[in-house]
Design a protein around this motif. Structure first.
Motif, PDB file in Angstrom:
ATOM      1  N   VAL A  34       0.903  -1.150   0.109  1.00 45.88           N
ATOM      2  CA  VAL A  34      -0.041   0.013  -0.115  1.00 45.88           C
ATOM      3  C   VAL A  34       0.994   1.397   0.064  1.00 45.88           C
ATOM      4  O   VAL A  34       1.670   1.220   0.486  1.00 45.88           O
ATOM      5  N   CYS A  79      -3.026   6.198  -0.196  1.00 41.82           N
ATOM      6  CA  CYS A  79      -4.215   5.676   0.781  1.00 41.82           C
ATOM      7  C   CYS A  79      -4.915   6.732   1.302  1.00 41.82           C
ATOM      8  O   CYS A  79      -4.458   7.545   2.113  1.00 41.82           O
ATOM      9  N   ILE A  80      -6.361   6.479   1.359  1.00 35.20           N
ATOM     10  CA  ILE A  80      -7.271   7.607   2.141  1.00 35.20           C
ATOM     11  C   ILE A  80      -7.771   6.803   3.309  1.00 35.20           C
ATOM     12  O   ILE A  80      -8.643   7.365   4.195  1.00 35.20           O
ATOM     13  N   CYS A  99      -9.771   4.259   3.769  1.00 31.36           N
ATOM     14  CA  CYS A  99     -11.274   3.962   3.776  1.00 31.36           C
ATOM     15  C   CYS A  99     -11.286   2.499   4.207  1.00 31.36           C
ATOM     16  O   CYS A  99     -12.769   2.155   4.698  1.00 31.36           O
ATOM     17  N   THR A 100     -10.396   1.496   4.350  1.00 32.96           N
ATOM     18  CA  THR A 100     -10.357   0.262   5.086  1.00 32.96           C
ATOM     19  C   THR A 100     -11.095  -0.644   4.038  1.00 32.96           C
ATOM     20  O   THR A 100     -11.252  -1.764   4.608  1.00 32.96           O
ATOM     21  N   LEU A 101     -11.453  -0.445   2.581  1.00 30.29           N
ATOM     22  CA  LEU A 101     -12.047  -1.144   2.030  1.00 30.29           C
ATOM     23  C   LEU A 101     -11.248  -2.706   1.680  1.00 30.29           C
ATOM     24  O   LEU A 101     -11.688  -3.808   1.782  1.00 30.29           O
ATOM     25  N   CYS A 102     -10.062  -2.447   1.416  1.00 29.20           N
ATOM     26  CA  CYS A 102      -9.167  -3.495   1.391  1.00 29.20           C
ATOM     27  C   CYS A 102      -9.161  -4.631   2.352  1.00 29.20           C
ATOM     28  O   CYS A 102      -9.034  -5.647   2.260  1.00 29.20           O
ATOM     29  N   CYS A 116      -4.148   1.540   5.428  1.00 29.78           N
ATOM     30  CA  CYS A 116      -4.055   0.314   5.459  1.00 29.78           C
ATOM     31  C   CYS A 116      -2.511  -0.012   5.162  1.00 29.78           C
ATOM     32  O   CYS A 116      -2.128   0.844   4.441  1.00 29.78           O
ATOM     33  N   CYS A 147      -9.679  -0.588  -4.821  1.00 24.71           N
ATOM     34  CA  CYS A 147      -9.075   0.373  -4.188  1.00 24.71           C
ATOM     35  C   CYS A 147      -9.836   1.925  -4.766  1.00 24.71           C
ATOM     36  O   CYS A 147      -9.097   2.255  -5.995  1.00 24.71           O
ATOM     37  N   PRO A 148     -10.458   2.678  -4.104  1.00 29.38           N
ATOM     38  CA  PRO A 148     -10.818   3.990  -4.718  1.00 29.38           C
ATOM     39  C   PRO A 148      -9.551   5.207  -4.870  1.00 29.38           C
ATOM     40  O   PRO A 148      -9.702   5.863  -5.717  1.00 29.38           O
ATOM     41  N   ILE A 192      -2.970   0.641  -3.801  1.00 30.46           N
ATOM     42  CA  ILE A 192      -2.522  -0.721  -3.578  1.00 30.46           C
ATOM     43  C   ILE A 192      -1.534  -1.166  -4.969  1.00 30.46           C
ATOM     44  O   ILE A 192      -2.061  -0.985  -5.963  1.00 30.46           O
TER      45      ILE A 192
END
Ligand code: SF4
Length: 85
Positions: free
Chosen positions: A18, A22-23, A25-28, A49, A71-72, A76
């Motif tokens: 990463v 990275c913003i 958002c924790t989606l990953c 993350c 990933c927005p 990654i």
């Protein structure tokens, strides 16, 4: 000045990582919890993350790929190696 494309130092060695775009958002970490987790160090102004474990089988690999594709922030990376070098 730090390169925003630089990898976070917490990333474990290996092909997925990463970067500092990275913003947080924790989606990953939701998509691939066996490889991504959130850094909750409160000294940092914004959470992010990082990869704490590289995928070790096809299922985990697929989840990491999905996390990368989802990933927005495009934060990654995958260095393309087949092993965890
Ligand atoms: S999905 Fe991308 S932006 Fe969101 S926490 Fe993970 S690496 Fe960061």
């Amino acid at each position: 000045m730090a390169d925003r494309w630089e990898k976070f130092s917490e990333n474990t060695k290996g092909r997925y990582y990463v970067t500092k775009v990275c913003i947080g958002c924790t989606l990953c970490s939701v998509i691939a919890p066996s490889s991504f987790r959130e850094n909750t160090d409160m000294e940092l102004s914004v959470g992010h993350c990082y990869v704490y474990r590289q995928p070790e089988n096809e299922t985990e690999e697929a989840l990491c790929r999905e996390a990368m594709d989802s990933c927005p922030a495009g934060a990654i990376g995958n260095n393309g190696s087949r092993n965890n070098q």
